[in-house]
Scaffold this motif. Structure first.
Motif, short mmCIF file in Angstrom:
data_model
loop_
_atom_site.label_atom_id
_atom_site.label_comp_id
_atom_site.label_asym_id
_atom_site.label_seq_id
_atom_site.Cartn_x
_atom_site.Cartn_y
_atom_site.Cartn_z
N UNK A 144 43.65 26.77 118.98
CA UNK A 144 43.11 27.91 118.25
C UNK A 144 41.71 28.21 118.79
N UNK A 145 41.48 29.47 119.15
CA UNK A 145 40.16 29.90 119.59
C UNK A 145 39.65 30.95 118.61
N UNK A 146 38.39 30.82 118.17
CA UNK A 146 37.80 31.78 117.24
C UNK A 146 36.52 32.34 117.85
N UNK A 147 36.41 33.66 117.87
CA UNK A 147 35.22 34.32 118.40
C UNK A 147 34.72 35.35 117.40
N UNK A 148 33.42 35.61 117.46
CA UNK A 148 32.81 36.67 116.66
C UNK A 148 32.27 37.74 117.60
N UNK A 149 32.55 39.01 117.29
CA UNK A 149 32.01 40.12 118.07
C UNK A 149 31.12 40.95 117.15
N UNK A 150 29.86 41.13 117.56
CA UNK A 150 28.94 41.97 116.78
C UNK A 150 29.01 43.41 117.26
N UNK A 151 28.71 44.31 116.38
CA UNK A 151 28.76 45.74 116.69
C UNK A 151 27.80 46.06 117.84
N UNK A 152 28.30 46.81 118.81
CA UNK A 152 27.50 47.27 119.94
C UNK A 152 27.64 48.79 119.96
N UNK A 153 26.67 49.49 119.37
CA UNK A 153 26.81 50.93 119.18
C UNK A 153 26.86 51.69 120.51
N UNK A 154 26.11 51.23 121.49
CA UNK A 154 26.11 51.91 122.80
C UNK A 154 27.50 51.86 123.43
N UNK A 155 28.13 50.69 123.37
CA UNK A 155 29.48 50.53 123.91
C UNK A 155 30.49 51.33 123.09
#
Length: 311
Positions: free
Chosen positions: A166-177
């Motif tokens: 099991x792999x868990x990642x967090x992605x934060x909001x990147x408004x430019x992208x």
């Protein structure tokens, strides 16, 4: 109308028939479409998205991989909760945001008490390396698409890899992208789905199939093309390179085979090489035609294909 964060829940998908859901997906660009539109999906091209959106027919695809992926989604979500201490819930809705009317979203789960959602992924062991350090780019784009539609500040991705990790990642909001992704989606929707243009050639097998299906009628009269002759020169150069590469590939394979001699398995470091005999049963069509010509005639099938050649 119900809402989730900044998005309206346009349709309740609980117990919605698959055919209805697929039909509604034609009315917008979904998260799984986004990376294809940006030509960053290794498994699906932009013309595939185009064909799905404009085709009125509904094709319900079902295979064991898809069935298991759906069944294991809840298991993956439970593992995420067990390992993080967070809670998730189902949303059961198709989402749309007035800021991006061409975009839709269907979330796997939403995270309780956070402006975040959870994407559950089930993949095979061959993808271990791809998932070793980060979320693969095509999944990242899908998540940023969902952040755009929902207004979420972040998301989590939980992946079950090969039923062993099991792999868990967090992605934060990147408004430019996000702005860039949505700009490309809007351009694609207005230009190709609402407009008269078709996506530019991308070299994919999907695009070749699309061209063959689109241009089935044959016009015998020759046509003078206004394409730069250097395109053909480049094509000639590439064909010559392919011949050289194929020859070099065969040469290396032959060198390895010469070293293996009668052995069917060999190792170079941790790389396993096999050279085994294989057998298969085939029909002797020549003999069959000679012995039973009338029977063969009854079972003959004519197929047509449009062959491309440059002289």
């Amino acid at each position: 109308m119900r809402k989730y964060l900044d998005a309206n829940i346009e349709y309740n998908t609980l117990n919605m028939p698959k055919e209805t859901w697929l039909k509604l997906r034609k009315n917008g660009i979904g998260g799984s479409d986004a990376s294809s539109i940006l030509n960053l999906n290794p498994y699906r091209s932009s013309v595939n998205v185009y064909m799905e959106k404009i085709d009125e027919n509904i094709e319900i695809k079902t295979n064991m991989k898809m069935i298991l992926g759906k069944k294991l989604e809840d298991f993956v979500a439970k593992e995420f909760c067990n390992q993080t201490g967070k809670k998730v819930r189902n949303l059961n809705g198709m989402l749309r945001n007035h800021k991006y009317p061409y975009a839709i979203a269907n979330l796997d789960k939403v995270v309780v008490s956070e402006n975040a959602f959870l994407e559950c992924v089930v993949t095979n062991s061959y993808c271990k390396k791809e998932w070793s350090e980060e979320v693969p780019i095509h999944y990242q784009i899908q998540c940023y698409h969902y952040m755009a539609v929902t207004g979420a500040s972040h998301c989590y991705v939980c992946a079950l890899i090969g039923n062993e990790e099991i792999k868990i990642y967090k992605l934060d909001r990147d408004q430019e992208l996000i702005d860039y992704i949505m700009e490309k989606e809007e351009e694609f929707w207005n230009k190709y789905i609402l407009g008269e243009d078709i996506p530019l050639p991308d070299g994919s097998e999907d695009y070749s199939k699309f061209l063959k299906n689109r241009y089935k009628n044959i016009e015998k009269k020759p046509l003078n093309l206004f394409i730069e002759s250097k395109k053909l020169s480049k094509l000639d150069t590439l064909n010559d390179m392919l011949k050289e590469i194929k020859l070099e590939k065969s040469k290396i394979e032959q060198e390895i085979q010469q070293e293996m001699k009668d052995h069917e398995v060999a190792f170079i470091g941790d790389r396993k090489i096999t050279w085994k005999w294989q057998s298969r049963n085939t029909i002797d069509s020549k003999r069959l035609k000679e012995d039973f010509p009338d029977i063969v005639k009854d079972y003959m099938k004519t197929t047509e294909t449009r062959v491309f050649k440059v002289n």
